[in-house]
Motif scaffolding. Structure first.
Motif, PDB file in Angstrom:
ATOM      1  N   HIS A 111       0.855  -1.186   0.000  1.00  0.00           N
ATOM      2  CA  HIS A 111       0.000   0.000   0.000  1.00  0.00           C
ATOM      3  C   HIS A 111       0.892   1.236   0.000  1.00  0.00           C
ATOM      4  CE1 HIS A 111      -3.089   2.838   1.547  1.00  0.00           C
ATOM      5  NE2 HIS A 111      -3.911   2.044   0.887  1.00  0.00           N
ATOM      6  N   ILE A 112       0.815   2.029  -1.080  1.00  0.00           N
ATOM      7  CA  ILE A 112       1.653   3.218  -1.249  1.00  0.00           C
ATOM      8  C   ILE A 112       0.772   4.435  -1.501  1.00  0.00           C
ATOM      9  CG2 ILE A 112       3.523   4.296  -2.556  1.00  0.00           C
ATOM     10  CD1 ILE A 112       4.543   1.837  -1.225  1.00  0.00           C
ATOM     11  N   GLN A 113       0.837   5.392  -0.616  1.00  0.00           N
ATOM     12  CA  GLN A 113       0.127   6.656  -0.817  1.00  0.00           C
ATOM     13  C   GLN A 113      -1.326   6.464  -1.243  1.00  0.00           C
ATOM     14  OE1 GLN A 113       1.549   9.737  -0.007  1.00  0.00           O
ATOM     15  NE2 GLN A 113       2.984   8.291   0.908  1.00  0.00           N
ATOM     16  N   GLY A 114      -2.037   5.623  -0.510  1.00  0.00           N
ATOM     17  CA  GLY A 114      -3.469   5.480  -0.716  1.00  0.00           C
ATOM     18  C   GLY A 114      -3.922   4.432  -1.707  1.00  0.00           C
ATOM     19  N   GLN A 115      -2.987   3.695  -2.317  1.00  0.00           N
ATOM     20  CA  GLN A 115      -3.402   2.650  -3.250  1.00  0.00           C
ATOM     21  C   GLN A 115      -2.418   1.486  -3.224  1.00  0.00           C
ATOM     22  OE1 GLN A 115      -3.470   4.303  -7.187  1.00  0.00           O
ATOM     23  NE2 GLN A 115      -1.355   5.008  -7.103  1.00  0.00           N
ATOM     24  N   TRP A 116      -2.907   0.344  -3.668  1.00  0.00           N
ATOM     25  CA  TRP A 116      -2.059  -0.846  -3.721  1.00  0.00           C
ATOM     26  C   TRP A 116      -1.204  -0.799  -4.987  1.00  0.00           C
ATOM     27  CZ3 TRP A 116      -1.589  -3.524   0.540  1.00  0.00           C
ATOM     28  CH2 TRP A 116      -2.614  -3.463   1.485  1.00  0.00           C
ATOM     29  N   ALA A 117       0.102  -0.947  -4.804  1.00  0.00           N
ATOM     30  CA  ALA A 117       1.038  -0.740  -5.912  1.00  0.00           C
ATOM     31  C   ALA A 117       1.834  -2.009  -6.222  1.00  0.00           C
ATOM     32  CB  ALA A 117       2.005   0.393  -5.558  1.00  0.00           C
ATOM     33  N   ASP A 118       2.081  -2.223  -7.526  1.00  0.00           N
ATOM     34  CA  ASP A 118       2.926  -3.332  -7.963  1.00  0.00           C
ATOM     35  C   ASP A 118       4.374  -3.077  -7.545  1.00  0.00           C
ATOM     36  OD1 ASP A 118       0.615  -4.163  -9.201  1.00  0.00           O
ATOM     37  OD2 ASP A 118       1.304  -3.709 -11.243  1.00  0.00           O
ATOM     38  N   HIS A 119       5.105  -4.147  -7.298  1.00  0.00           N
ATOM     39  CA  HIS A 119       6.532  -4.065  -6.987  1.00  0.00           C
ATOM     40  C   HIS A 119       7.277  -5.172  -7.724  1.00  0.00           C
ATOM     41  CE1 HIS A 119       5.221  -1.421  -3.776  1.00  0.00           C
ATOM     42  NE2 HIS A 119       6.464  -1.176  -3.451  1.00  0.00           N
ATOM     43  N   ARG A 120       8.508  -4.874  -8.084  1.00  0.00           N
ATOM     44  CA  ARG A 120       9.400  -5.906  -8.619  1.00  0.00           C
ATOM     45  C   ARG A 120      10.262  -6.430  -7.489  1.00  0.00           C
ATOM     46  NH1 ARG A 120      12.417  -3.542 -13.769  1.00  0.00           N
ATOM     47  NH2 ARG A 120      13.552  -5.521 -13.637  1.00  0.00           N
ATOM     48  N   THR A 121      10.442  -7.739  -7.451  1.00  0.00           N
ATOM     49  CA  THR A 121      11.221  -8.378  -6.406  1.00  0.00           C
ATOM     50  C   THR A 121      12.600  -8.749  -6.937  1.00  0.00           C
ATOM     51  OG1 THR A 121       9.272  -9.251  -5.280  1.00  0.00           O
ATOM     52  CG2 THR A 121      11.364 -10.358  -4.842  1.00  0.00           C
ATOM     53  N   PHE A 122      13.619  -8.345  -6.212  1.00  0.00           N
ATOM     54  CA  PHE A 122      15.006  -8.703  -6.515  1.00  0.00           C
ATOM     55  C   PHE A 122      15.547  -9.465  -5.311  1.00  0.00           C
ATOM     56  CE2 PHE A 122      13.921  -5.055  -8.997  1.00  0.00           C
ATOM     57  CZ  PHE A 122      14.531  -5.262 -10.226  1.00  0.00           C
ATOM     58  N   ALA A 123      16.313 -10.521  -5.561  1.00  0.00           N
ATOM     59  CA  ALA A 123      16.746 -11.363  -4.452  1.00  0.00           C
ATOM     60  C   ALA A 123      18.126 -11.956  -4.696  1.00  0.00           C
ATOM     61  CB  ALA A 123      15.736 -12.487  -4.215  1.00  0.00           C
ATOM     62  N   ILE A 124      18.688 -12.475  -3.609  1.00  0.00           N
ATOM     63  CA  ILE A 124      19.939 -13.213  -3.679  1.00  0.00           C
ATOM     64  C   ILE A 124      19.959 -14.209  -2.534  1.00  0.00           C
ATOM     65  CG2 ILE A 124      21.241 -11.543  -2.265  1.00  0.00           C
ATOM     66  CD1 ILE A 124      23.664 -12.172  -4.142  1.00  0.00           C
ATOM     67  N   THR A 125      20.550 -15.353  -2.773  1.00  0.00           N
ATOM     68  CA  THR A 125      20.733 -16.346  -1.719  1.00  0.00           C
ATOM     69  C   THR A 125      22.210 -16.407  -1.356  1.00  0.00           C
ATOM     70  OG1 THR A 125      21.067 -18.177  -3.268  1.00  0.00           O
ATOM     71  CG2 THR A 125      18.789 -17.725  -2.556  1.00  0.00           C
ATOM     72  N   ALA A 126      22.476 -16.912  -0.176  1.00  0.00           N
ATOM     73  CA  ALA A 126      23.857 -17.007   0.297  1.00  0.00           C
ATOM     74  C   ALA A 126      24.701 -17.850  -0.657  1.00  0.00           C
ATOM     75  CB  ALA A 126      23.889 -17.593   1.701  1.00  0.00           C
ATOM     76  N   GLU A 127      24.074 -18.879  -1.245  1.00  0.00           N
ATOM     77  CA  GLU A 127      24.810 -19.768  -2.136  1.00  0.00           C
ATOM     78  C   GLU A 127      25.204 -19.109  -3.454  1.00  0.00           C
ATOM     79  OE1 GLU A 127      22.477 -21.977   0.808  1.00  0.00           O
ATOM     80  OE2 GLU A 127      21.961 -20.417  -0.643  1.00  0.00           O
ATOM     81  N   GLU A 128      24.500 -18.071  -3.838  1.00  0.00           N
ATOM     82  CA  GLU A 128      24.815 -17.355  -5.076  1.00  0.00           C
ATOM     83  C   GLU A 128      25.984 -16.404  -4.920  1.00  0.00           C
ATOM     84  OE1 GLU A 128      21.241 -15.838  -7.379  1.00  0.00           O
ATOM     85  OE2 GLU A 128      20.318 -16.342  -5.462  1.00  0.00           O
ATOM     86  N   LEU A 129      26.353 -16.115  -3.688  1.00  0.00           N
ATOM     87  CA  LEU A 129      27.347 -15.080  -3.418  1.00  0.00           C
ATOM     88  C   LEU A 129      28.708 -15.703  -3.175  1.00  0.00           C
ATOM     89  CD1 LEU A 129      27.534 -12.008  -3.094  1.00  0.00           C
ATOM     90  CD2 LEU A 129      27.110 -12.318  -0.645  1.00  0.00           C
ATOM     91  N   SER A 130      29.662 -15.304  -3.991  1.00  0.00           N
ATOM     92  CA  SER A 130      31.052 -15.713  -3.797  1.00  0.00           C
ATOM     93  C   SER A 130      31.788 -14.552  -3.142  1.00  0.00           C
ATOM     94  CB  SER A 130      31.703 -16.063  -5.147  1.00  0.00           C
ATOM     95  OG  SER A 130      33.063 -16.391  -4.965  1.00  0.00           O
ATOM     96  N   GLY A 131      32.282 -14.758  -1.927  1.00  0.00           N
ATOM     97  CA  GLY A 131      32.857 -13.651  -1.177  1.00  0.00           C
ATOM     98  C   GLY A 131      31.748 -12.880  -0.476  1.00  0.00           C
ATOM     99  N   THR A 132      31.925 -11.566  -0.309  1.00  0.00           N
ATOM    100  CA  THR A 132      30.917 -10.750   0.353  1.00  0.00           C
ATOM    101  C   THR A 132      30.154  -9.908  -0.652  1.00  0.00           C
ATOM    102  OG1 THR A 132      32.351  -8.828   0.691  1.00  0.00           O
ATOM    103  CG2 THR A 132      32.452 -10.586   2.358  1.00  0.00           C
ATOM    104  N   MET A 133      29.030  -9.373  -0.211  1.00  0.00           N
ATOM    105  CA  MET A 133      28.264  -8.484  -1.080  1.00  0.00           C
ATOM    106  C   MET A 133      29.022  -7.184  -1.330  1.00  0.00           C
ATOM    107  SD  MET A 133      25.739  -7.836  -3.010  1.00  0.00           S
ATOM    108  CE  MET A 133      24.628  -9.209  -2.706  1.00  0.00           C
TER     109      MET A 133
END
Length: 203
Positions: free
Chosen positions: A164-186
């Motif tokens: 809910h953003i400023q009075g209405q329901w808004a679409d969002h894009r989700t971005f993600a990462i898992t620990a296994e995808e990361l080599s070293g640190t972020m």
């Protein structure tokens, strides 16, 4: 595990304190128009009474001590410039969390937000031992899309009417990462991506 601080050169992530009220409220006042299009709101139908700053800080620290969140204020050279919050920390078979953030307009574009988010993700995977972290962004928020592009997070698609953003329901894009995808640190991944040069993901 709370309170906790993360220091990285001139940048620091630290807990918000009640004595931060004047500085925080003034920073938010200065950035009201800058942040309003992207900030989550509570539907009027829920009838939730707004909290005072002190109540909000106490509640934030309570959930942090309970292991449910990591609510950090971001400072540069000791001056408050924004926030990074790890929320929805879930253990067990999900083992994940979500990250939200904002930065003052006067320091936008200086690399503060990607670095602060990278530090928070490293804390999630290192200190907390979580498996997955996600960031949800409105498709129109070009500045935040640049942040996840620099971090190299995976685009998982659109969630319809997600927040809910400023009075209405808004679409969002989700971005993600898992620990296994990361080599070293972020932080190391961010530095490598910046050295190569990155582009915002296509909409």
């Amino acid at each position: 595990m709370w309170p906790a601080r993360i220091t990285d050169g001139r940048l620091e992530l630290r807990p918000l304190r009640r004595r931060d009220a004047q500085e925080w409220l003034e920073l938010r006042r200065q950035n009201a128009g800058w942040l309003a299009p992207w900030e989550a709101t509570v539907p009027a139908s829920e009838g939730t009474a707004p909290m005072t700053f002190g109540q909000w800080v106490r509640e934030s620290n309570r959930t942090a001590r309970a292991g449910q969140s990591r609510p950090w204020v971001v400072t540069r050279d000791g001056v408050m410039v924004g926030q990074v919050t790890v929320s929805g920390i879930t253990r067990g078979s999900l083992s994940s969390a979500a990250i939200g953030y904002w930065v003052s307009r006067h320091v936008a574009g200086r690399g503060i937000t990607p670095r602060a988010v990278a530090l928070a993700i490293d804390d999630c995977f290192g200190t907390l031992g979580l498996h997955r972290v996600e960031i949800n962004i409105r498709p129109e928020n070009a500045a935040s899309l640049r942040v996840v592009a620099k971090l190299g997070l995976r685009d998982e698609g659109v969630r319809k009417a997600y927040l809910h953003i400023q009075g209405q329901w808004a679409d969002h894009r989700t971005f993600a990462i898992t620990a296994e995808e990361l080599s070293g640190t972020m932080v190391q991944r961010l530095e490598a991506n910046l050295a190569r040069g990155t582009q915002a993901p296509s909409r």
